[in-house]
Motif scaffolding. Structure first.
Motif, PDB file in Angstrom:
ATOM      1  N   ASP A   6      -0.359 -17.591 -46.922  1.00 32.09           N
ATOM      2  CA  ASP A   6      -1.081 -17.035 -45.798  1.00 32.09           C
ATOM      3  C   ASP A   6      -0.537 -15.705 -45.080  1.00 32.09           C
ATOM      4  O   ASP A   6      -1.217 -15.152 -44.547  1.00 32.09           O
ATOM      5  N   ARG A   7       0.726 -15.484 -45.209  1.00 29.40           N
ATOM      6  CA  ARG A   7       1.425 -14.620 -44.738  1.00 29.40           C
ATOM      7  C   ARG A   7       1.622 -13.391 -45.268  1.00 29.40           C
ATOM      8  O   ARG A   7       2.355 -12.493 -45.056  1.00 29.40           O
ATOM      9  N   VAL A   8       1.411 -13.467 -46.689  1.00 30.19           N
ATOM     10  CA  VAL A   8       1.525 -12.227 -47.528  1.00 30.19           C
ATOM     11  C   VAL A   8       1.131 -11.154 -46.901  1.00 30.19           C
ATOM     12  O   VAL A   8      -0.417 -11.087 -46.531  1.00 30.19           O
ATOM     13  N   GLY A   9       1.552  -9.998 -47.077  1.00 29.75           N
ATOM     14  CA  GLY A   9       1.182  -8.873 -46.490  1.00 29.75           C
ATOM     15  C   GLY A   9       1.471  -8.445 -45.192  1.00 29.75           C
ATOM     16  O   GLY A   9       0.792  -7.382 -44.643  1.00 29.75           O
ATOM     17  N   THR A  10       2.096  -9.408 -44.253  1.00 31.22           N
ATOM     18  CA  THR A  10       2.197  -9.165 -42.811  1.00 31.22           C
ATOM     19  C   THR A  10       3.668  -9.087 -42.597  1.00 31.22           C
ATOM     20  O   THR A  10       4.604  -9.461 -43.088  1.00 31.22           O
ATOM     21  N   VAL A  11       3.761  -8.218 -41.614  1.00 34.86           N
ATOM     22  CA  VAL A  11       5.374  -8.119 -41.062  1.00 34.86           C
ATOM     23  C   VAL A  11       5.672  -9.586 -40.440  1.00 34.86           C
ATOM     24  O   VAL A  11       5.084 -10.154 -39.873  1.00 34.86           O
ATOM     25  N   TRP A  12       6.848 -10.037 -41.029  1.00 32.02           N
ATOM     26  CA  TRP A  12       7.094 -11.437 -40.940  1.00 32.02           C
ATOM     27  C   TRP A  12       8.333 -11.454 -39.690  1.00 32.02           C
ATOM     28  O   TRP A  12       8.564 -12.488 -39.206  1.00 32.02           O
ATOM     29  N   GLY A  13       8.968 -10.222 -39.335  1.00 33.23           N
ATOM     30  CA  GLY A  13       9.696 -10.181 -38.517  1.00 33.23           C
ATOM     31  C   GLY A  13      10.464  -9.046 -38.420  1.00 33.23           C
ATOM     32  O   GLY A  13      10.684  -8.401 -39.250  1.00 33.23           O
ATOM     33  N   THR A  14      11.207  -8.615 -37.095  1.00 36.97           N
ATOM     34  CA  THR A  14      11.802  -7.392 -36.892  1.00 36.97           C
ATOM     35  C   THR A  14      12.822  -7.911 -36.042  1.00 36.97           C
ATOM     36  O   THR A  14      12.883  -8.537 -34.963  1.00 36.97           O
ATOM     37  N   SER A  15      14.174  -7.594 -36.436  1.00 40.74           N
ATOM     38  CA  SER A  15      15.679  -7.864 -35.775  1.00 40.74           C
ATOM     39  C   SER A  15      15.353  -6.973 -34.299  1.00 40.74           C
ATOM     40  O   SER A  15      15.046  -6.207 -34.205  1.00 40.74           O
ATOM     41  N   ASP A  16      16.698  -7.389 -33.690  1.00 43.67           N
ATOM     42  CA  ASP A  16      17.211  -6.776 -32.581  1.00 43.67           C
ATOM     43  C   ASP A  16      17.889  -5.525 -33.089  1.00 43.67           C
ATOM     44  O   ASP A  16      18.357  -5.651 -34.293  1.00 43.67           O
ATOM     45  N   VAL A  95      23.319   6.448 -41.609  1.00 41.14           N
ATOM     46  CA  VAL A  95      23.482   5.892 -40.251  1.00 41.14           C
ATOM     47  C   VAL A  95      24.719   6.580 -39.663  1.00 41.14           C
ATOM     48  O   VAL A  95      25.871   6.143 -39.970  1.00 41.14           O
ATOM     49  N   PRO A  96      24.589   7.322 -38.496  1.00 36.64           N
ATOM     50  CA  PRO A  96      25.773   7.849 -37.821  1.00 36.64           C
ATOM     51  C   PRO A  96      26.549   7.035 -37.174  1.00 36.64           C
ATOM     52  O   PRO A  96      25.983   5.793 -36.829  1.00 36.64           O
ATOM     53  N   SER A  97      27.999   6.962 -37.263  1.00 34.29           N
ATOM     54  CA  SER A  97      28.802   6.015 -36.401  1.00 34.29           C
ATOM     55  C   SER A  97      28.302   6.128 -34.775  1.00 34.29           C
ATOM     56  O   SER A  97      27.897   7.017 -34.207  1.00 34.29           O
ATOM     57  N   GLY A  98      27.972   4.966 -34.382  1.00 35.18           N
ATOM     58  CA  GLY A  98      27.553   4.735 -33.140  1.00 35.18           C
ATOM     59  C   GLY A  98      26.216   4.424 -32.856  1.00 35.18           C
ATOM     60  O   GLY A  98      25.577   4.221 -31.688  1.00 35.18           O
ATOM     61  N   ALA A  99      25.399   4.613 -33.993  1.00 30.56           N
ATOM     62  CA  ALA A  99      24.069   4.205 -33.999  1.00 30.56           C
ATOM     63  C   ALA A  99      23.618   2.895 -34.037  1.00 30.56           C
ATOM     64  O   ALA A  99      24.336   1.986 -34.396  1.00 30.56           O
ATOM     65  N   ARG A 100      22.439   2.744 -33.520  1.00 28.01           N
ATOM     66  CA  ARG A 100      21.845   1.347 -33.774  1.00 28.01           C
ATOM     67  C   ARG A 100      20.758   1.092 -34.668  1.00 28.01           C
ATOM     68  O   ARG A 100      19.957   2.169 -34.933  1.00 28.01           O
ATOM     69  N   ILE A 101      20.699   0.032 -35.576  1.00 28.72           N
ATOM     70  CA  ILE A 101      20.024  -0.501 -36.720  1.00 28.72           C
ATOM     71  C   ILE A 101      18.974  -1.512 -36.367  1.00 28.72           C
ATOM     72  O   ILE A 101      19.835  -2.357 -35.531  1.00 28.72           O
ATOM     73  N   ARG A 102      17.921  -1.540 -36.891  1.00 35.54           N
ATOM     74  CA  ARG A 102      17.213  -3.015 -36.900  1.00 35.54           C
ATOM     75  C   ARG A 102      16.394  -2.856 -38.309  1.00 35.54           C
ATOM     76  O   ARG A 102      16.400  -1.639 -39.057  1.00 35.54           O
ATOM     77  N   ALA A 103      16.054  -4.024 -38.774  1.00 32.81           N
ATOM     78  CA  ALA A 103      15.490  -4.364 -39.853  1.00 32.81           C
ATOM     79  C   ALA A 103      13.883  -4.779 -39.586  1.00 32.81           C
ATOM     80  O   ALA A 103      13.739  -5.778 -38.529  1.00 32.81           O
ATOM     81  N   VAL A 104      12.877  -4.178 -40.321  1.00 33.12           N
ATOM     82  CA  VAL A 104      11.568  -4.791 -40.211  1.00 33.12           C
ATOM     83  C   VAL A 104      11.293  -5.418 -41.812  1.00 33.12           C
ATOM     84  O   VAL A 104      11.497  -4.576 -42.785  1.00 33.12           O
ATOM     85  N   PHE A 105      10.958  -6.635 -41.557  1.00 35.24           N
ATOM     86  CA  PHE A 105      10.643  -7.605 -42.766  1.00 35.24           C
ATOM     87  C   PHE A 105       9.020  -7.915 -42.971  1.00 35.24           C
ATOM     88  O   PHE A 105       8.674  -8.575 -42.250  1.00 35.24           O
ATOM     89  N   LEU A 119       9.905 -18.265 -54.605  1.00 35.73           N
ATOM     90  CA  LEU A 119      10.495 -16.913 -54.560  1.00 35.73           C
ATOM     91  C   LEU A 119       9.684 -16.116 -53.481  1.00 35.73           C
ATOM     92  O   LEU A 119       8.587 -16.000 -53.745  1.00 35.73           O
ATOM     93  N   LEU A 120      10.227 -15.670 -52.506  1.00 35.82           N
ATOM     94  CA  LEU A 120       9.979 -14.704 -51.848  1.00 35.82           C
ATOM     95  C   LEU A 120      10.124 -13.210 -52.018  1.00 35.82           C
ATOM     96  O   LEU A 120      11.285 -12.958 -52.549  1.00 35.82           O
ATOM     97  N   ARG A 121       9.309 -12.415 -52.018  1.00 32.60           N
ATOM     98  CA  ARG A 121       9.595 -10.784 -52.074  1.00 32.60           C
ATOM     99  C   ARG A 121       9.395 -10.241 -50.760  1.00 32.60           C
ATOM    100  O   ARG A 121       8.337 -10.358 -50.120  1.00 32.60           O
ATOM    101  N   LEU A 122      10.379  -9.716 -50.330  1.00 28.82           N
ATOM    102  CA  LEU A 122      10.571  -9.234 -48.990  1.00 28.82           C
ATOM    103  C   LEU A 122      10.577  -7.641 -48.860  1.00 28.82           C
ATOM    104  O   LEU A 122      11.597  -7.137 -49.761  1.00 28.82           O
ATOM    105  N   ALA A 123       9.827  -6.981 -48.366  1.00 33.55           N
ATOM    106  CA  ALA A 123      10.054  -5.474 -48.442  1.00 33.55           C
ATOM    107  C   ALA A 123      10.857  -5.314 -46.754  1.00 33.55           C
ATOM    108  O   ALA A 123      10.452  -5.932 -45.891  1.00 33.55           O
ATOM    109  N   VAL A 124      11.705  -4.637 -47.091  1.00 40.55           N
ATOM    110  CA  VAL A 124      12.709  -4.266 -45.868  1.00 40.55           C
ATOM    111  C   VAL A 124      13.025  -2.813 -45.445  1.00 40.55           C
ATOM    112  O   VAL A 124      13.037  -2.219 -46.522  1.00 40.55           O
TER     113      VAL A 124
END
Length: 150
Positions: A6-16, A95-105, A119-124
């Motif tokens: 039921d969650r396929v096609g949706t953003v499942w989470g975003t990290s800090d 990613v420059p040194s000192g930069a902040r990153i986050r991931a959107v799944f 088996l889950l397929r995640l676009a990141v």
């Protein structure tokens, strides 16, 4: 098994946001024995097309486990969650040194497998704070084992 379909096609989470500072880059260089100047030599990296040191692409990729743990929901009925690999990985911007990153799944697919597994397929997409383009995009495969009694 879970009702993930039921969650396929949706953003499942975003990290800090997570800092990739020079100390982390240097530690990664030591562990992997990848001491390219663009990663560990600020003077030489300043003269490069990047204008300073940048994180290793594989360091950014290796952060996915931490970012996923932070962003993705805990599925109580899952016995194990296993990294199954990648169908595609692209490093799109530094990613420059000192930069902040986050991931959107984004959950792209759920496939039932024998043995009470999925088996889950995640676009990141790994974003760099303040940058227009992501640093990394990947199609990540994760195998969920629900065990015999699930």
């Amino acid at each position: 098994m879970s009702a993930l379909a039921d969650r396929v096609g949706t953003v499942w989470g975003t990290s800090d946001w997570v800092l990739l500072d020079q100390a982390r880059i240097d530690a990664f260089a030591t562990v992997t024995e990848d001491h390219q100047p663009i990663h560990v030599d600020p003077v030489r990296a300043a003269a490069s097309l990047f204008g300073g040191t940048i994180a290793h692409g594989f360091l950014t990729l290796s952060m996915l486990s931490r970012l996923a743990e932070q962003a993705l929901p805990v599925l109580g009925e899952v016995r194990e969650s296993l990294n199954y690999g990648f169908d595609k990985i692209r490093f799109l911007s530094p990613v420059p040194s000192g930069a902040r990153i986050r991931a959107v799944f984004t959950l792209n697919a759920v496939e039932d497998k024998p043995g009470n597994r999925q088996l889950l397929r995640l676009a990141v997409a790994v974003e760099v704070e303040g940058a227009e383009r992501p640093a990394l995009v990947a199609d990540w495969l994760v195998m969920l084992n629900f065990g015999e009694n699930a």
